[in-house]
Scaffold this motif. Structure first.
Motif, PDB file in Angstrom:
ATOM      1  N   MET A 114       1.028  -1.271  -0.189  1.00 30.80           N
ATOM      2  CA  MET A 114       0.102  -0.023  -0.055  1.00 30.80           C
ATOM      3  C   MET A 114       0.584   1.331   0.039  1.00 30.80           C
ATOM      4  O   MET A 114       1.746   1.387   0.797  1.00 30.80           O
ATOM      5  CB  MET A 114      -0.852   0.093   1.138  1.00 30.80           C
ATOM      6  N   GLY A 115       0.429   2.411  -0.778  1.00 26.54           N
ATOM      7  CA  GLY A 115       1.169   3.560  -0.797  1.00 26.54           C
ATOM      8  C   GLY A 115       0.927   4.259   0.444  1.00 26.54           C
ATOM      9  O   GLY A 115       0.492   3.933   1.401  1.00 26.54           O
ATOM     10  N   ARG A 116       1.567   5.428   0.327  1.00 25.35           N
ATOM     11  CA  ARG A 116       1.624   6.496   1.407  1.00 25.35           C
ATOM     12  C   ARG A 116       0.304   6.928   1.677  1.00 25.35           C
ATOM     13  O   ARG A 116      -0.481   6.850   0.807  1.00 25.35           O
ATOM     14  CB  ARG A 116       2.618   7.792   1.192  1.00 25.35           C
ATOM     15  N   ILE A 117      -0.240   6.953   2.835  1.00 27.77           N
ATOM     16  CA  ILE A 117      -1.317   7.760   3.256  1.00 27.77           C
ATOM     17  C   ILE A 117      -1.472   9.317   2.984  1.00 27.77           C
ATOM     18  O   ILE A 117      -0.506  10.011   3.214  1.00 27.77           O
ATOM     19  CB  ILE A 117      -1.730   7.560   4.829  1.00 27.77           C
ATOM     20  N   THR A 118      -2.745   9.584   2.484  1.00 29.22           N
ATOM     21  CA  THR A 118      -2.663  11.108   2.049  1.00 29.22           C
ATOM     22  C   THR A 118      -3.486  11.596   3.093  1.00 29.22           C
ATOM     23  O   THR A 118      -4.648  11.230   3.543  1.00 29.22           O
ATOM     24  CB  THR A 118      -3.554  11.403   0.843  1.00 29.22           C
ATOM     25  N   VAL A 119      -3.011  12.828   3.941  1.00 31.90           N
ATOM     26  CA  VAL A 119      -3.496  13.342   4.973  1.00 31.90           C
ATOM     27  C   VAL A 119      -3.977  14.909   4.484  1.00 31.90           C
ATOM     28  O   VAL A 119      -3.048  15.488   4.276  1.00 31.90           O
ATOM     29  CB  VAL A 119      -2.777  13.414   6.228  1.00 31.90           C
ATOM     30  N   LEU A 120      -5.378  15.157   4.708  1.00 32.48           N
ATOM     31  CA  LEU A 120      -5.544  16.731   4.415  1.00 32.48           C
ATOM     32  C   LEU A 120      -5.761  17.268   5.655  1.00 32.48           C
ATOM     33  O   LEU A 120      -6.609  16.838   6.504  1.00 32.48           O
ATOM     34  CB  LEU A 120      -7.022  16.507   3.537  1.00 32.48           C
ATOM     35  N   LEU A 121      -5.115  18.374   5.995  1.00 37.02           N
ATOM     36  CA  LEU A 121      -4.991  19.236   7.238  1.00 37.02           C
ATOM     37  C   LEU A 121      -5.753  20.454   6.869  1.00 37.02           C
ATOM     38  O   LEU A 121      -5.513  21.194   5.959  1.00 37.02           O
ATOM     39  CB  LEU A 121      -3.547  19.445   7.416  1.00 37.02           C
ATOM     40  N   VAL A 122      -6.823  20.726   7.543  1.00 39.43           N
ATOM     41  CA  VAL A 122      -7.761  21.770   7.369  1.00 39.43           C
ATOM     42  C   VAL A 122      -7.577  22.906   8.648  1.00 39.43           C
ATOM     43  O   VAL A 122      -8.186  22.317   9.750  1.00 39.43           O
ATOM     44  CB  VAL A 122      -9.052  21.475   7.129  1.00 39.43           C
ATOM     45  N   ASP A 123      -7.107  23.891   8.242  1.00 42.44           N
ATOM     46  CA  ASP A 123      -6.913  24.737   9.519  1.00 42.44           C
ATOM     47  C   ASP A 123      -6.997  26.119   9.065  1.00 42.44           C
ATOM     48  O   ASP A 123      -6.099  26.521   8.305  1.00 42.44           O
ATOM     49  CB  ASP A 123      -5.949  24.514  10.527  1.00 42.44           C
ATOM     50  N   ASP A 124      -7.578  27.423   9.457  1.00 43.65           N
ATOM     51  CA  ASP A 124      -7.353  28.496   9.283  1.00 43.65           C
ATOM     52  C   ASP A 124      -6.223  29.225   9.592  1.00 43.65           C
ATOM     53  O   ASP A 124      -5.730  30.356   9.344  1.00 43.65           O
ATOM     54  CB  ASP A 124      -8.403  29.377   9.568  1.00 43.65           C
ATOM     55  N   GLU A 125      -5.290  28.893  10.697  1.00 40.19           N
ATOM     56  CA  GLU A 125      -4.354  29.212  11.108  1.00 40.19           C
ATOM     57  C   GLU A 125      -3.081  28.603  10.509  1.00 40.19           C
ATOM     58  O   GLU A 125      -2.521  27.620  10.387  1.00 40.19           O
ATOM     59  CB  GLU A 125      -4.005  28.599  12.657  1.00 40.19           C
ATOM     60  N   ARG A 126      -2.630  29.719   9.435  1.00 36.65           N
ATOM     61  CA  ARG A 126      -1.695  29.113   8.366  1.00 36.65           C
ATOM     62  C   ARG A 126      -0.369  28.783   8.886  1.00 36.65           C
ATOM     63  O   ARG A 126       0.007  27.575   8.439  1.00 36.65           O
ATOM     64  CB  ARG A 126      -1.452  30.194   7.382  1.00 36.65           C
ATOM     65  N   GLU A 127       0.166  29.215   9.813  1.00 41.91           N
ATOM     66  CA  GLU A 127       1.558  29.111  10.364  1.00 41.91           C
ATOM     67  C   GLU A 127       1.452  27.415  10.944  1.00 41.91           C
ATOM     68  O   GLU A 127       2.386  26.893  10.758  1.00 41.91           O
ATOM     69  CB  GLU A 127       2.080  29.980  11.370  1.00 41.91           C
ATOM     70  N   PHE A 128       0.478  27.343  11.885  1.00 42.52           N
ATOM     71  CA  PHE A 128       0.150  26.105  12.470  1.00 42.52           C
ATOM     72  C   PHE A 128      -0.057  24.995  11.466  1.00 42.52           C
ATOM     73  O   PHE A 128       0.569  23.989  11.478  1.00 42.52           O
ATOM     74  CB  PHE A 128      -0.951  26.090  13.598  1.00 42.52           C
ATOM     75  N   VAL A 129      -0.819  25.035  10.507  1.00 40.23           N
ATOM     76  CA  VAL A 129      -0.965  24.001   9.650  1.00 40.23           C
ATOM     77  C   VAL A 129       0.064  23.766   8.745  1.00 40.23           C
ATOM     78  O   VAL A 129       0.246  22.528   8.537  1.00 40.23           O
ATOM     79  CB  VAL A 129      -2.538  24.163   8.867  1.00 40.23           C
TER      80      VAL A 129
END
Length: 119
Positions: free
Chosen positions: A1-16
């Motif tokens: 199995m390939g790498r897991i794709t993770v979508l990170l959703v946050d309006d704090e740009r520096e944090f995300v």
């Protein structure tokens, strides 16, 4: 199995952006969205395996995004990561189908272990 794709959703740009760098170093593919609307748009073209979602964002909040994802993309696991949640929020999102709930700041090892458990 390939790498897991993770979508990170946050309006704090520096944090995300920082979180994306740190998760990518753990052998995940990461996508970043800075709003709920952007996240839903990205899912249509590049569906992730896991979404890490902030609850409190301008415009479409995390609860609305979670509701849409669970209705339209049942194969995507959603982990809530919030700096402003409480027990009511946790109960609500878990009842709606979230796979996990964490308060910021989260220990990266704990978050990565949760992501790994969902693949």
């Amino acid at each position: 199995m390939g790498r897991i794709t993770v979508l990170l959703v946050d309006d704090e740009r520096e944090f995300v952006d920082t979180l994306a760098e740190r998760i990518t170093m753990r052998s995940f593919d990461t996508l970043v969205a800075y709003s709920g609307e952007q996240a839903l748009s990205m899912i249509e073209s590049t569906p992730p395996r896991v979404m890490v979602l902030d609850l409190k964002m301008p415009g479409m909040g995390g609860v609305d995004v979670l509701e849409r994802v669970k209705a339209e993309h049942t194969d995507i696991s959603v982990i809530i990561l919030t700096g402003h949640g409480d027990e009511r929020d946790q109960t609500l999102v878990m009842d709606m189908g979230a796979s996990g709930y964490f308060q910021k700041p989260v220990d990266l090892d704990v978050l990565v272990a949760k992501i790994m458990s969902l693949k």
